[in-house]
Design an enzyme around this catalytic site. Structure first.
Site, PDB file in Angstrom:
ATOM      1  N   ASN A 230       0.859  -1.177   0.000  1.00  0.00           N
ATOM      2  CA  ASN A 230       0.000   0.000   0.000  1.00  0.00           C
ATOM      3  C   ASN A 230       0.899   1.233   0.000  1.00  0.00           C
ATOM      4  O   ASN A 230       1.460   1.605   1.022  1.00  0.00           O
ATOM      5  CB  ASN A 230      -0.879  -0.051   1.265  1.00  0.00           C
ATOM      6  CG  ASN A 230      -1.823   1.133   1.354  1.00  0.00           C
ATOM      7  OD1 ASN A 230      -1.773   2.046   0.525  1.00  0.00           O
ATOM      8  ND2 ASN A 230      -2.673   1.117   2.363  1.00  0.00           N
TER       9      ASN A 230
ATOM     10  N   HIS B 243     -12.696   3.253   0.514  1.00  0.00           N
ATOM     11  CA  HIS B 243     -12.611   2.380   1.699  1.00  0.00           C
ATOM     12  C   HIS B 243     -13.315   1.048   1.480  1.00  0.00           C
ATOM     13  O   HIS B 243     -13.689   0.378   2.443  1.00  0.00           O
ATOM     14  CB  HIS B 243     -13.270   3.019   2.947  1.00  0.00           C
ATOM     15  CG  HIS B 243     -12.505   4.152   3.539  1.00  0.00           C
ATOM     16  ND1 HIS B 243     -13.141   5.208   4.166  1.00  0.00           N
ATOM     17  CD2 HIS B 243     -11.183   4.398   3.629  1.00  0.00           C
ATOM     18  CE1 HIS B 243     -12.234   6.058   4.611  1.00  0.00           C
ATOM     19  NE2 HIS B 243     -11.030   5.586   4.290  1.00  0.00           N
TER      20      HIS B 243
ATOM     21  N   GLU C 191      -7.362  -4.242   6.399  1.00  0.00           N
ATOM     22  CA  GLU C 191      -7.406  -4.126   4.938  1.00  0.00           C
ATOM     23  C   GLU C 191      -6.359  -5.014   4.274  1.00  0.00           C
ATOM     24  O   GLU C 191      -6.587  -5.549   3.201  1.00  0.00           O
ATOM     25  CB  GLU C 191      -7.216  -2.659   4.536  1.00  0.00           C
ATOM     26  CG  GLU C 191      -8.478  -1.849   4.826  1.00  0.00           C
ATOM     27  CD  GLU C 191      -8.231  -0.360   4.879  1.00  0.00           C
ATOM     28  OE1 GLU C 191      -7.676   0.094   5.898  1.00  0.00           O
ATOM     29  OE2 GLU C 191      -8.578   0.334   3.912  1.00  0.00           O
TER      30      GLU C 191
END
Ligand code: ADP
Length: 768
Positions: free
Chosen positions: A170, A342, A549
């Site tokens: 990420n 999200h 996540e």
């Protein structure tokens, strides 16, 4: 243990299913399967297991045992040498409703389902054999099927048929967040973050097996950040992997997938180009994500690179939720619409909520509140995101750390005009200097604002109130959007950490069935574990769920690979054409309602057969009466159902004055009711009006031919000049179904499709 030669010979000569399989395929099966020995009364498959294997009895035998409601065990079948079992789960996607237990010392071959499905696709005689077997066995256990269905929840895990080493990446503007997963040890991830890339001192924090470490270094660019990450992961101290070439999959969080991607996607040059194109929607994020992708492609040479988009989960939003009321061309030509973000977090915590409650995901209405530095809320209606608070950019919606959320767009024009600032400066104001920071003038961190508020700082007090009030309004509006809610989930730093915000946003909503236990709420440690803060007697469950996540991205990657493998097989065989049928609005009636509408003991009259075996149009008609208007002479489809259901499309919604949700047939909980008028009486149903999800009916045999299971979501391409692609088509498998795809009249009109057109399954989008 049986030798490989004997095993090969048994499969080839004794197990009928494999009679025509090539030697090559048999060897692939043997290589990919597990040989296990079990003793008498040892369980091979337990009731409630998600069937993952096709079993072959090589020696000994097993029995099929059903545990009755009173706890007694009933043997409903026995399998002896060379029999196979576990075949029903190949197409149903349901949990097993029986136990498979050793009758005596036995040797069993467990063939992973996904491997087997793939190899089966082109084997016509095996498909026919297996579908006959499934028809026969399914009817034997069908009476048990429905009992477990409503509690069939998915366990979200990193299960995979082979070991995979996954790296999740990420990339932020000055940070690199990463996580390493080994599917053999899914509970021991290595997670790290390198922050302040490009500054004098970058901080590298990482956690492994509960130990937190920190090191400080100069890391000029993302390239060096990747090298720093690899150095630590492959160091003698951790030995997470030896060489970057050991990594099988790299999963990239990509912020914007435009309207093109609705699920994790394997990155090809074309996908990279699309991510680049979508940079105009997310200029701060997508280019950085692309840097990560390019670095990874160079460093992890053997890995499949997969993009997991923040926007993908929200691609199920209907147009009335994603359209801005601008001139339509802004949407149709420039793709200006609401996308939502999200998504990975909303999906993860909502799946976790269903798993925690032991409920089927697609039976719940869930509101998830992701409250971190960025904040968004999502309405998930029976498994589909139908609305979310972030829009074209992540600025819309809730008040956030530094972003303003919803404002009157006229104010922006006013500010630009009177302050004489350009769009760059305005961009900074709404993204960096607003939200909690803007109102409080102190900080964007809720902890600091709560501290200041405890000293009676007025602007801190008003910041907390504004934040919670906006959240509360959104929760209310999403309850209205779904016509109710079963579960509310809090996540993200504020959602997990602030009992005050949770309390302020839900207090006083008892009349809506929402009540939290303030004591549990105060004591909850939402960073550690899932906390249920529901008060006794509250109809709606309230949960705090730590988001993850990285885990969801890793899982998304594995799903993408499974789907890719099936898709590859589907594309190898000669395409199987699926006839399309446009279904006009119609009604299914329950026995009770038939009697109320047509008189006691009345039997509906058969008029003509429909394409689906056993289904027929009836001679009788009814009238539908909605709040706005009525539609007369509506066709009834037989046979009778357990519950009355009215299937319409947008045109009828308008005529009747009804808002119906998109649902799979039979899933009518929380849907609107309607009045139905018959010759002998009128019935007012309080639920049952739906817009049906596009779906394909297929038989067991078709399902095996396609390598597809009941409940799969697939992408379908319709032949013709315009080459329409439908992205979310539900597959329904039943022994009596005939291959056909059903779409409603509005969908047919808008895409210029008519009954008799042909569609082809292009890929599997989602499989539970
Ligand atoms: P991100 O959205 O960047 O992933 P997080 O979800 O970690 O960020 O959320 C960070 C924010 O959460 C912080 O800015 C802070 O406002 C808030 N936060 C963290 N812990 C608490 C806590 N115990 N109480 C209130 N707010 C908290």
């Amino acid at each position: 243990m049986i030798s490989r030669e004997i095993l090969f010979s048994i499969l080839k000569n004794k197990v009928e299913l494999f009679n025509n399989f090539s030697d090559k395929k048999l060897n692939i099966i043997i290589d990919g399967s597990r040989l296990v020995t079990i003793e008498e009364n040892e369980t091979v498959i337990e009731e409630g297991d998600k069937g993952r294997f096709l079993g072959v009895v090589l020696s000994g035998g097993v029995k099929i045992v059903r545990v009755e409601n009173d706890g007694t065990h009933r043997v409903i079948g026995v399998f002896k040498e060379y029999d196979i079992f576990g075949e029903i789960a190949l197409i149903t996607n349901e949990r097993t409703v029986v136990n498979v237990i050793g009758s005596r010392h036995s040797e069993i071959l467990l063939i992973p389902q996904s491997l087997f499905s793939r190899l089966l696709i082109s084997e016509q005689s095996a498909i026919s054999y297996l579908s006959r077997l499934i028809v026969q066995r399914a009817s034997e256990i069908s009476k048990f099927q429905t009992e477990t269905k409503s509690n069939d929840y998915r366990r979200i895990s990193l299960d995979f048929e082979k070991r995979k080493q996954i790296l999740v990446i990420n990339c932020g503007s000055s940070s690199l967040k990463y996580a390493y997963y080994d599917t053999y040890k899914p509970d021991e991830p290595f997670k790290g973050i390198i922050e302040r890339i490009g500054e004098r001192e970058a901080i590298h924090k990482f956690t492994y097996m509960g130990n937190e470490q920190k090191s400080i270094n100069f890391v000029p660019t993302h390239k060096e950040a990747f090298l720093e990450m690899i150095k630590v992961l492959s160091s003698d101290r951790f030995r997470v992997f030896k060489d970057p070439c050991d990594i099988d999959i790299v999963g990239h969080r990509v912020v914007h997938g435009g309207d093109k991607y609705n699920s994790p996607t394997i990155i090809t040059d074309e996908v990279e180009e699309e991510i680049e194109k979508a940079s105009i929607y997310a200029p701060l994020h997508n280019p950085i994500n692309l840097i990560g992708i390019k670095e990874s492609r160079m460093l992890f040479k053997n890995a499949i690179q997969i993009a997991v988009f923040d926007t993908a989960f929200h691609q199920t939003m209907p147009p009335y939720a994603f359209l801005y009321a601008f001139p339509y061309e802004y949407y149709s030509e420039k793709k200006i619409r609401r996308y939502g973000f999200h998504g990975t977090s909303h999906l993860y915590v909502s799946l976790k909520a269903a798993e925690f409650l032991g409920k089927r995901y697609s039976s719940l209405s869930i509101i998830t509140c992701h409250l971190g530095n960025g904040c968004s809320i999502c309405a998930i209606d029976h498994g589909r995101s139908i609305d979310t608070s972030m829009g074209f950019t992540p600025v819309e919606g809730l008040i956030m750390g530094t972003r303003c959320g919803d404002v009157d767009p006229g104010v922006l024009i006013h500010i630009m005009r009177t302050e004489k600032i350009d769009y760059n400066q305005l961009d900074k104001i709404i993204n960096k200097f607003s939200g909690l920071r803007g109102i409080s003038g102190l900080s964007n961190d809720m902890r600091e604002i709560e501290n200041a508020a405890s000293q009676s700082n007025y602007r801190a007090l008003i910041a907390i109130k504004s934040f919670s009030y906006r959240l509360r309004k959104y929760i209310g509006s999403y309850i209205a959007a779904m016509g109710g809610v079963d579960v509310i989930v809090f996540t993200g730093g504020i959602g997990q950490g602030s009992s005050l915000v949770r309390s302020l946003s839900l207090q006083g909503l008892e009349f809506m069935g929402i009540e939290i236990d303030e004591d549990l709420n105060k004591r909850a440690d939402g960073f550690k574990q899932i906390c249920d803060i529901t008060a006794k007697g509250s109809k709606v469950k309230v949960l705090i769920i730590p988001t993850d996540e990285e885990f969801m991205i890793a899982k998304g990657c594995l799903d993408a690979i499974k789907n890719f493998e099936i898709t590859k097989e589907i594309n190898k065989i000669t395409p199987i054409p699926i006839p399309i049928e446009v279904s006009a609005y119609h009604v299914h009636l329950s026995r009770d309602d038939v009697e109320k509408l047509f008189g006691a003991g009345y039997k509906l009259t058969f008029d003509h057969e429909l394409s689906q075996i056993g289904q027929y149009a009836c001679r009788e008609r009814v009238n539908l009466i909605g709040p706005k208007g009525r539609i007369d002479n509506v066709r009834i489809l037989g046979p009778e159902r357990n519950a009355t259901q009215v299937e319409i499309s947008m045109t009828e919604e308008f005529k009747l004055g009804i808002n119906a949700p998109i649902r799979a047939s039979g899933d009518i909980e929380g849907t609107p009711g309607i009045t139905i008028e018959g010759p002998k009486g009128t019935v007012k149903i309080n639920k049952g009006v739906i817009l049906t999800l596009k779906h394909i009916h297929m038989s067991f045999e078709d399902a095996l031919r396609f390598g597809i299971r009941d409940g799969d979501l697939v992408q379908v391409k319709v032949e013709g000049e315009r080459g329409i692609i439908f992205d979310e088509v539900l597959v329904r498998v039943n022994k009596d179904y005939r291959l056909a795809m059903h779409i409603n009249t509005d969908e047919a009109n808008i895409s210029g499709i008519k009954t008799g057109d042909i569609g082809f399954i292009k890929s599997v989008i989602r499989r539970d």
